[in-house]
Scaffold this motif. Structure first.
Motif, short mmCIF file in Angstrom:
data_model
loop_
_atom_site.label_atom_id
_atom_site.label_comp_id
_atom_site.label_asym_id
_atom_site.label_seq_id
_atom_site.Cartn_x
_atom_site.Cartn_y
_atom_site.Cartn_z
N MET A 1 11.14 -67.80 -47.26
CA MET A 1 11.88 -68.02 -48.49
C MET A 1 11.31 -67.15 -49.60
O MET A 1 12.06 -66.74 -50.48
CB MET A 1 11.79 -69.50 -48.87
N ALA A 2 10.05 -66.87 -49.55
CA ALA A 2 9.43 -66.08 -50.59
C ALA A 2 10.07 -64.69 -50.68
O ALA A 2 10.21 -64.15 -51.79
CB ALA A 2 7.93 -65.96 -50.35
N LEU A 3 10.47 -64.13 -49.54
CA LEU A 3 11.10 -62.82 -49.58
C LEU A 3 12.45 -62.86 -50.30
O LEU A 3 12.80 -61.93 -51.02
CB LEU A 3 11.25 -62.26 -48.17
N TYR A 4 13.21 -63.92 -50.10
CA TYR A 4 14.47 -64.05 -50.83
C TYR A 4 14.21 -64.19 -52.32
O TYR A 4 14.97 -63.67 -53.15
CB TYR A 4 15.30 -65.23 -50.32
N ASP A 5 13.16 -64.89 -52.69
CA ASP A 5 12.82 -65.03 -54.10
C ASP A 5 12.49 -63.67 -54.71
O ASP A 5 12.91 -63.36 -55.82
CB ASP A 5 11.65 -66.00 -54.28
N VAL A 6 11.73 -62.86 -53.97
CA VAL A 6 11.39 -61.51 -54.45
C VAL A 6 12.65 -60.67 -54.56
O VAL A 6 12.88 -59.99 -55.57
CB VAL A 6 10.35 -60.85 -53.52
N LEU A 7 13.49 -60.71 -53.53
CA LEU A 7 14.73 -59.94 -53.55
C LEU A 7 15.62 -60.37 -54.71
O LEU A 7 16.21 -59.53 -55.39
CB LEU A 7 15.46 -60.10 -52.22
N ALA A 23 19.66 -69.52 -46.55
CA ALA A 23 18.31 -69.70 -46.00
C ALA A 23 17.75 -71.07 -46.39
O ALA A 23 17.12 -71.75 -45.58
CB ALA A 23 17.39 -68.58 -46.48
N VAL A 24 17.99 -71.48 -47.62
CA VAL A 24 17.54 -72.80 -48.07
C VAL A 24 18.21 -73.89 -47.24
O VAL A 24 17.57 -74.86 -46.83
CB VAL A 24 17.81 -73.00 -49.58
N ALA A 25 19.50 -73.72 -46.95
CA ALA A 25 20.22 -74.71 -46.13
C ALA A 25 19.61 -74.82 -44.75
O ALA A 25 19.50 -75.92 -44.20
CB ALA A 25 21.70 -74.33 -46.03
N MET A 26 19.19 -73.70 -44.19
CA MET A 26 18.55 -73.73 -42.87
C MET A 26 17.18 -74.41 -42.93
O MET A 26 16.81 -75.14 -42.01
CB MET A 26 18.41 -72.33 -42.31
#
Length: 103
Positions: A1-7, A23-26
């Motif tokens: 999840m951290a990578l999505y936050d960075v993106l 991703a959060v739903a998964m």
């Protein structure tokens, strides 16, 4: 999840936020993902964006909110860009109808 936050920090677009919500739903379940999708509902870019509409429909379906899921699947069907996508969505709607839910 951290990578999505960075993106998302690098490119705060609605499409990146949509992918993060998926991703959060998964990770955290459909309710958490749907909450994030609902925050994006006003994004003009996503209004008719097939992946957004389909993700929302699928999460509603997973939550058992079947009338809302059917409505969302119909919106995704209207926005589908190819016949295979439309076929998939028609099957989803048919499955809801077979289960006795109004579509």
């Amino acid at each position: 999840m951290a990578l999505y936050d960075v993106l998302l920090a690098l490119d705060p677009s609605p499409v990146v936020a949509l992918n993060r919500a998926a991703a959060v739903a998964m990770r955290d379940g459909p309710e958490a993902g749907l909450a994030l999708l609902e925050e994006l509902a006003g994004a003009r870019r996503l209004r008719d964006y097939h992946p957004y509409l389909l993700a929302r429909a699928d999460l509603l379906h997973r939550l058992g909110r079947l009338p809302e899921a059917a409505e969302a699947y119909r919106a995704a069907l209207a926005a589908a860009g190819s016949e295979p996508e439309r076929t998939h969505l028609r099957r989803r709607l048919a499955a809801l109808a077979e289960a006795g839910h109004e579509v």
